[in-house]
Design a protein around this motif. Structure first.
Motif, short mmCIF file in Angstrom:
data_model
loop_
_atom_site.label_atom_id
_atom_site.label_comp_id
_atom_site.label_asym_id
_atom_site.label_seq_id
_atom_site.Cartn_x
_atom_site.Cartn_y
_atom_site.Cartn_z
N GLY A 65 0.80 -1.21 0.00
CA GLY A 65 0.00 0.00 0.00
C GLY A 65 0.83 1.26 0.00
O GLY A 65 0.44 2.28 -0.56
N GLN A 66 2.00 1.22 0.61
CA GLN A 66 2.85 2.40 0.65
C GLN A 66 3.30 2.81 -0.75
O GLN A 66 3.42 4.00 -1.05
N LEU A 67 3.55 1.82 -1.60
CA LEU A 67 3.94 2.13 -2.98
C LEU A 67 2.79 2.80 -3.73
O LEU A 67 3.00 3.59 -4.65
N LEU A 68 1.57 2.49 -3.33
CA LEU A 68 0.39 3.11 -3.93
C LEU A 68 0.24 4.55 -3.46
O LEU A 68 0.03 5.47 -4.26
N TYR A 69 0.37 4.78 -2.15
CA TYR A 69 0.10 6.10 -1.60
C TYR A 69 1.22 7.11 -1.86
O TYR A 69 0.96 8.32 -1.89
N GLY A 70 2.46 6.64 -2.03
CA GLY A 70 3.56 7.57 -2.27
C GLY A 70 3.30 8.52 -3.42
O GLY A 70 3.28 9.75 -3.25
N PRO A 71 3.06 8.01 -4.64
CA PRO A 71 2.76 8.89 -5.77
C PRO A 71 1.47 9.70 -5.57
O PRO A 71 1.39 10.85 -6.00
N LEU A 72 0.47 9.11 -4.92
CA LEU A 72 -0.79 9.83 -4.69
C LEU A 72 -0.58 11.03 -3.78
O LEU A 72 -1.15 12.11 -4.00
N LEU A 73 0.25 10.87 -2.76
CA LEU A 73 0.53 11.98 -1.84
C LEU A 73 1.30 13.10 -2.52
O LEU A 73 1.12 14.27 -2.18
N ASP A 74 2.18 12.75 -3.46
CA ASP A 74 2.91 13.77 -4.20
C ASP A 74 2.04 14.44 -5.26
O ASP A 74 2.19 15.63 -5.54
N ARG A 75 1.11 13.68 -5.84
CA ARG A 75 0.28 14.21 -6.92
C ARG A 75 -0.89 15.05 -6.42
O ARG A 75 -1.21 16.09 -6.96
N PHE A 76 -1.55 14.59 -5.35
CA PHE A 76 -2.78 15.25 -4.88
C PHE A 76 -2.62 15.98 -3.55
O PHE A 76 -3.59 16.52 -3.03
N GLY A 77 -1.41 16.00 -2.99
CA GLY A 77 -1.24 16.58 -1.67
C GLY A 77 -1.41 15.50 -0.61
O GLY A 77 -1.65 14.34 -0.91
N ARG A 78 -1.28 15.89 0.64
CA ARG A 78 -1.23 14.91 1.72
C ARG A 78 -2.61 14.50 2.24
O ARG A 78 -2.82 13.35 2.62
N LYS A 79 -3.58 15.41 2.25
CA LYS A 79 -4.81 15.16 3.00
C LYS A 79 -5.84 14.29 2.27
O LYS A 79 -6.50 13.46 2.89
N PRO A 81 -5.47 11.73 -0.09
CA PRO A 81 -5.17 10.29 0.01
C PRO A 81 -5.24 9.79 1.45
O PRO A 81 -5.63 8.64 1.69
N LEU A 82 -4.87 10.64 2.40
CA LEU A 82 -4.94 10.26 3.81
C LEU A 82 -6.38 9.99 4.22
O LEU A 82 -6.67 9.01 4.92
N PHE A 83 -7.30 10.83 3.79
CA PHE A 83 -8.72 10.66 4.12
C PHE A 83 -9.25 9.33 3.55
O PHE A 83 -9.95 8.58 4.24
N ILE A 84 -8.89 9.04 2.31
CA ILE A 84 -9.36 7.80 1.67
C ILE A 84 -8.79 6.58 2.40
O ILE A 84 -9.51 5.62 2.72
N GLY A 85 -7.51 6.61 2.66
CA GLY A 85 -6.87 5.47 3.33
C GLY A 85 -7.43 5.23 4.71
O GLY A 85 -7.71 4.09 5.09
N MET A 86 -7.61 6.29 5.47
CA MET A 86 -8.15 6.14 6.82
C MET A 86 -9.58 5.62 6.80
O MET A 86 -9.99 4.86 7.69
N SER A 87 -10.34 6.01 5.80
CA SER A 87 -11.72 5.51 5.67
C SER A 87 -11.72 4.01 5.42
O SER A 87 -12.53 3.26 5.97
N VAL A 88 -10.78 3.55 4.57
CA VAL A 88 -10.65 2.11 4.31
C VAL A 88 -10.28 1.38 5.60
O VAL A 88 -10.82 0.32 5.91
N TYR A 89 -9.35 1.95 6.36
CA TYR A 89 -8.92 1.35 7.62
C TYR A 89 -10.10 1.20 8.59
O TYR A 89 -10.28 0.15 9.22
N ILE A 90 -10.90 2.24 8.71
CA ILE A 90 -12.03 2.24 9.64
C ILE A 90 -13.03 1.14 9.27
O ILE A 90 -13.51 0.39 10.13
#
Length: 407
Positions: A65-79, A81-90
């Motif tokens: 998953g980290q390989l997925l989020y790395g480019p997303l965080l650089d492309r769309f900013g930090r918040k 992708p963080l919101f989407i990931g945390m929603s999946v976790y919940i």
């Protein structure tokens, strides 16, 4: 530590607490259910060794998953992708509350990890965003203080919850933690990083970007040396329920307290690291820590081979071993990320993927080999430590001094 002029002390503390909470979510998800392994095995009609595969699936998920989020965080900013990931976790945590078979449990743990690693990558990336390069190892040491509370509190709390309310309740609490941390991150973290719209999300450019990062000598030397050394922690975490509860026959609550005590070693060493950095460079700290860790591992192995280890001797040896990791880990992380600014998200993701991928291999090896003896665990710890030291020695020869930021 000196705080940047543009940041007040209260802002600084708030950032450390929120970033530390994001980083601690993964360890809590790993540690909190460990005392329930025997109960999970009984309820799901399986073995403790099979339950340990839920750790392996978690490590695999958080690594990939980290390989997925790395480019997303650089492309769309930090918040975002963080919101989407945390929603999946919940949602995955909620699913674990109602799980009834081991295969579904293993799958849900994988999905839970995919979600939680957004928090891990975002927090590491924002350290690089918010703090100057020279302060990064010290910031990581402070984060270790916050993160270090998780292995102290999680298994202890988990032991009591498991015995009083059942292991399913642990995952309900993890879901609630996810919600609170998501709200804190969305409200309390600044949008300091400007999204880079030039970053492509097509597979080929993403892979090319990771390859370009991997080719940097400073990255691959400290990323692999640090990750292989740190796999010892994953080995210990995966083996500890078997070692302490099956082999040494302690109960769930006692196991939680042992785990909490062991965590003091890692926390204390990471804070000692901040003090030592006033007199020594990060490079010196890493070499010294790995040499001591190698000596401890070899002594540990000799004692294990000669059947000289009881409960207290095992705790003592692991305590010193974990202290070495508390010194080396913040420094290897800081030096790994130091060359990167524009693509810190991808660099931190790749670093995390390497670390957790090796952690998955280590925990899988524990599930295969650690049954009725402590020896396989000690052998894995020794081998990983010596390999890490060899990689560090060979890799440092390739790092050009002119391209290595001073930390």
């Amino acid at each position: 530590m000196k705080v940047q002029n543009v940041m007040s002390r209260s802002q600084y503390i708030k950032l450390i607490l929120i970033l530390g909470s994001l980083t601690a979510l993964g360890p809590f998800s790993i540690d909190m259910y460990l005392p329930g392994f025997a109960g999970i095995a009984k309820d799901l009609n399986t073995t403790v060794a099979n339950v340990s595969l839920t750790l392996s699936s978690y490590f695999i998920g958080i690594s990939a998953g980290q390989l997925l989020y790395g480019p997303l965080l650089d492309r769309f900013g930090r918040k975002k992708p963080l919101f989407i990931g945390m929603s999946v976790y919940i949602l995955a945590s909620l699913g674990c509350v109602f799980v009834t078979d081991i295969d579904t449990f293993i799958g849900l743990r994988f999905i839970q990890a995919i979600g939680s690693c957004a928090a891990t990558v975002a927090s590491v990336s924002m350290v690089r965003d918010l703090f100057p390069v020279k302060d990064i190892p010290k910031v990581f040491s402070l984060l270790m203080l916050v993160v270090g509370l998780s292995p102290m509190l999680a298994p202890t709390i988990g032991g009591y919850i498991t015995e009083d309310f059942g292991w399913h309740t642990v995952f309900f609490i993890l879901m609630c933690m996810g919600i609170l941390i998501l709200l804190a991150a969305q409200i309390g973290l600044p949008n300091t990083y400007v999204p880079d719209t030039s970053i492509s999300l097509k597979p080929k450019p993403i892979v090319s970007g990771f390859i370009s990062i991997l080719k940097v000598p400073q990255f691959y030397t400290y990323a692999f040396a640090g990750a292989i050394a740190f796999s010892g922690l994953f080995t210990y975490v995966a083996a500890s329920p078997i070692i302490f509860m099956d082999i040494y026959k302690v109960d769930a609550k006692t196991y939680g307290w042992i785990f909490a005590f062991m965590s003091l070693s890692f926390i204390s060493a990471s804070q000692l690291n901040s003090l030592l950095l006033r007199k020594f460079r990060s490079e010196q700290m890493i070499v010294g820590a790995l040499i001591i860790q190698s000596i401890i591992s070899i002594v540990f192995l000799i004692l294990a081979v000669n059947n000289l280890l009881g409960l207290y001797e095992t705790i003592a040896m692991l305590f010193v071993f974990l202290a070495c990791l508390g010194i080396s880990n913040p420094n290897t992380a800081g030096l790994t990320l130091a060359p990167f600014e524009k693509n810190a998200g991808s660099a931190s993701a790749l670093m995390g993927a390497i670390q957790l991928g090796l952690g998955a291999v280590a925990s899988f090896a524990v599930g295969l080999f650690v049954k009725n003896s402590i020896l396989p665990m000690v052998f894995i710890l020794t081998a990983s430590t010596i390999i890490a030291l060899i990689i560090l020695i060979l890799g440092k020869k390739r790092i050009k001094k002119t391209s290595t930021p001073s930390i």
